[in-house]
Design an enzyme around this catalytic site. Sequence first.
Site, PDB file in Angstrom:
ATOM      1  N   HIS A 106      -0.172  14.076   8.474  1.00  0.00           N
ATOM      2  CA  HIS A 106       1.208  13.838   8.922  1.00  0.00           C
ATOM      3  C   HIS A 106       1.173  13.248  10.323  1.00  0.00           C
ATOM      4  CE1 HIS A 106       5.531  14.398   8.635  1.00  0.00           C
ATOM      5  NE2 HIS A 106       5.523  14.816   9.886  1.00  0.00           N
ATOM      6  N   ASP A 142       5.296  19.830   4.451  1.00  0.00           N
ATOM      7  CA  ASP A 142       4.849  19.712   5.836  1.00  0.00           C
ATOM      8  C   ASP A 142       5.185  20.984   6.635  1.00  0.00           C
ATOM      9  OD1 ASP A 142       7.545  19.330   5.856  1.00  0.00           O
ATOM     10  OD2 ASP A 142       7.505  17.350   6.794  1.00  0.00           O
ATOM     11  N   CYS A 672       1.111 -37.274 -30.243  1.00  0.00           N
ATOM     12  CA  CYS A 672       1.118 -35.920 -30.818  1.00  0.00           C
ATOM     13  C   CYS A 672       2.240 -35.722 -31.833  1.00  0.00           C
ATOM     14  CB  CYS A 672       1.205 -34.874 -29.713  1.00  0.00           C
ATOM     15  SG  CYS A 672       2.547 -35.138 -28.550  1.00  0.00           S
TER      16      CYS A 672
END
Length: 867
Positions: A106, A142, A672
């Site tokens: 932290h 925390d 084509c």
Amino acid sequence: LKLAIIGQSLFGQEVYSNLRKQGHKVVGVFTVPDKDGKADPLAVAAEKEGTPVFKFPRWRVKGKPIPEVVDAYKAVGAELNVMPFCSQFIPMNVIDHPKHGSIIYHPSILPLHRGASAINWTLIHGDKKAGFTVFWADDGLDTGPILLQRECDVEPNDTVDTLYNRFLFPGGIKAMVNLAQPAEAIHNWIRGHDKVPGAWTVIDGQSVTLYGSSMLGGSVPEGQPLDIEGASQAARVTKNGLVLYGTDGKALLVKNLQFEDGKMIPASKYFSSGESASVELTDDEKTMAEEIRNIWKGILSNVPAIEDTTDFFKSGAASMDVVRLVEEVKQKCAGVQLQNEDVYMATTFQDFIQMFVRKLRGEDQEEELVVDYATKDVNNMTVKMPYQCFINGKFEDSENGKTYDSISPTDGSVICKVSYASVGDVDRAVAAAKEAYENGPWGKMNPRDRGSLLYRLADLMEEHQEELATIESIDSGAVYTLALKTHVGMSIQTFRYFAGWCDKIQGKTIPINQARPNRNLTFTKKEPLGVCAIVIPWNYPLMMLAWKSAACLAAGNTLVLKPAQVTPLTALKFAELSVKAGIPKGVINILPGSGGVVGQRLSEHPDIRKLGFTGSTPIGKQIMKSCAVSNLKKVSLELGGKSPLLIFSDCDMDKAVRMGMSSVFFNKGENCIAAGRLFVEESIHDEFIDRVVEEIKKMKIGDPLDRSTDHGPQNHKAHLDKLLEYCEIGVKEGATLVYGGTRVDRPGFFMEPTVFTDVEDHMFLAKEESFGPVMVVSKFKDGDVDGVLQRANDTEYGLASGVFTRDINKAMYVSERLEAGTVFVNTYNKTDVATPFGGFKQSGFGKDLGEDALMEYLKTKAVTVEY
């Protein structure tokens, strides 16, 4: 210890690497899913070493742990969880599961400033001390017992960045490069820290930050040696930048250097940056300098006076001020080419003026494009043809020096020798395209400016259209008038069409269910894919390049293009024109060579995100497989065809004969969408054949540069041989050879226009494409519309088709039931740049031309915002 690492980012990657070095066994890494196809740095490091990696989007749903996710975690058998930086909510039955629990990092001195913005609150509250805490995680995350703390003084002018740089990130955010490792590892470290926060090394006793790294392939350019602390061998300052060597002997190139005082220079100028002689200003230039001094004064209003030594950034200027400075100077001094990066390279007023004057005089221009031409006096002009690989804005020989002969189909002579690209050339071209996309001006360019460059390119193609058409004619055998109108003319139209699309690529806003009391906004964005590969055929060399490249570039991608081995010359001329148009280096790369080498490597290359191919169905299948196995590239394929043309007895006979011949013999049948099989209603069959033969006899076969020629040579010798074999099979199977079928008795690869009748459905001629001037005719019973439709659709191909009838109801009925991507009604070969083009079934998928083609080179991102 057996460790599970739960987290993400470069920080997580460093923690992982350090723990491994200390001898701990990492039994599992739990990180975030890939973003835009890119793995998190922690995942990259772990996967490289074979560590099990889990990428769960979430651990909980509605506050409850997801059982299968928790079970997967428990199965690794961790004794301790290490959580260096974690943005996800981790369930407590995961936190508490290991024998030793979980430790977490932290960025504050707990218990001060809990929560995600702890470092910000350290400064907001004016704390005298900052630091970090490693603690045991609990249900508050925390709030658990502290394991270790470290602190540092907060200096008066500290920011979040300076605190991280100096103390909070292990080793400092601006991380020193370890040069005692392989070149790729050095490159990854520099690019991983590029722009923000920066990777540094020590040169001549001072810290220097390195920016803009790319791997080098092939030979290293000449340069001046430079000793760098910790490097395995001396670096080299070259005209392209700073070359660094890894322990494996491989090299990488660094573009820019930034010194401790904040000044940035091109790495190529390291030895000359402080030594360049000052230019003496003329009276007019002195007047301009004072006008620029006033611009600086207006921006830096906090500075009492602008001295020669005044530093733009040390005086408080920010990025927006850079834009303002550049635009105001350009407005005052029309014609000068100034970029934002120029301000970063010349930060003091004196340096800025020197840079400005050099630009004004044209002394700063990049080296002019060097082209080693093959020349030929032909068609009342001297054509100048580049013949080398085009990589990163330069023409250069292939890495291995190999070449091959480009042969003229008109007489079989050698036009010139052309570079034969290698796998190494492909890798260098892809690296250049990737650098141009990620770090070059192309990726940052305003779409409207991108469109302006494509318009300029189209204008240059138009200026050189006679030369392009001549090269196309001598290289491919196309009749000059057709090359001028179609091969080149439609290429120009295509670039102009897609240039207009550049600033019209947009997403949508989408109404979604609201999660009350909050509201949501969902919108989509259309974004480029990145580096694209394009592989084109030999029948329309320049036009096929344009059909795919224009859409690709308009979407904002960069590209590596392989022209057909037998027709590379207009593609290389196009590359030259792209530089003159101002397309930035690396955006377009052209590699002549074989499909087995260049095409295969492109389809396998991990940095290519899309491959567009036009060619045969068998090769298309191989490309698709390679693209899928390598990195699941996006693919668009325009493949073989056996296009049916249905001619009914109620047609306009004059038009049916004229267009029927065009459907087969246009461009020597190397088309084509050519009508591979004509179905003619029985009652008009004989008349149709007689009139076709009568018209064929009027056709002039000869030199394609002769304006009166109707029919030029076939593209190359192997193709001519294949066509002659095709006709032999037709005769052996019992089809009636009405006309032609033989080689013309003259030098070159000429074949007579050919007509077969009485072709039955089981025959080779009825099923296989000739791709040449061979008309294959079958009759059908009068009035049998459904019967002839069934026969027309009895093919694995579905590229194009056509119908001739005066009955509009019949025309619509037939067009709805023909299984082909294009249906022509009472016309043929009528393509347009705004009309999508592509096939069904084994003729491929994806579209060229029109808005649909643009979508082939874009990806859609959905963004949902809660507010």
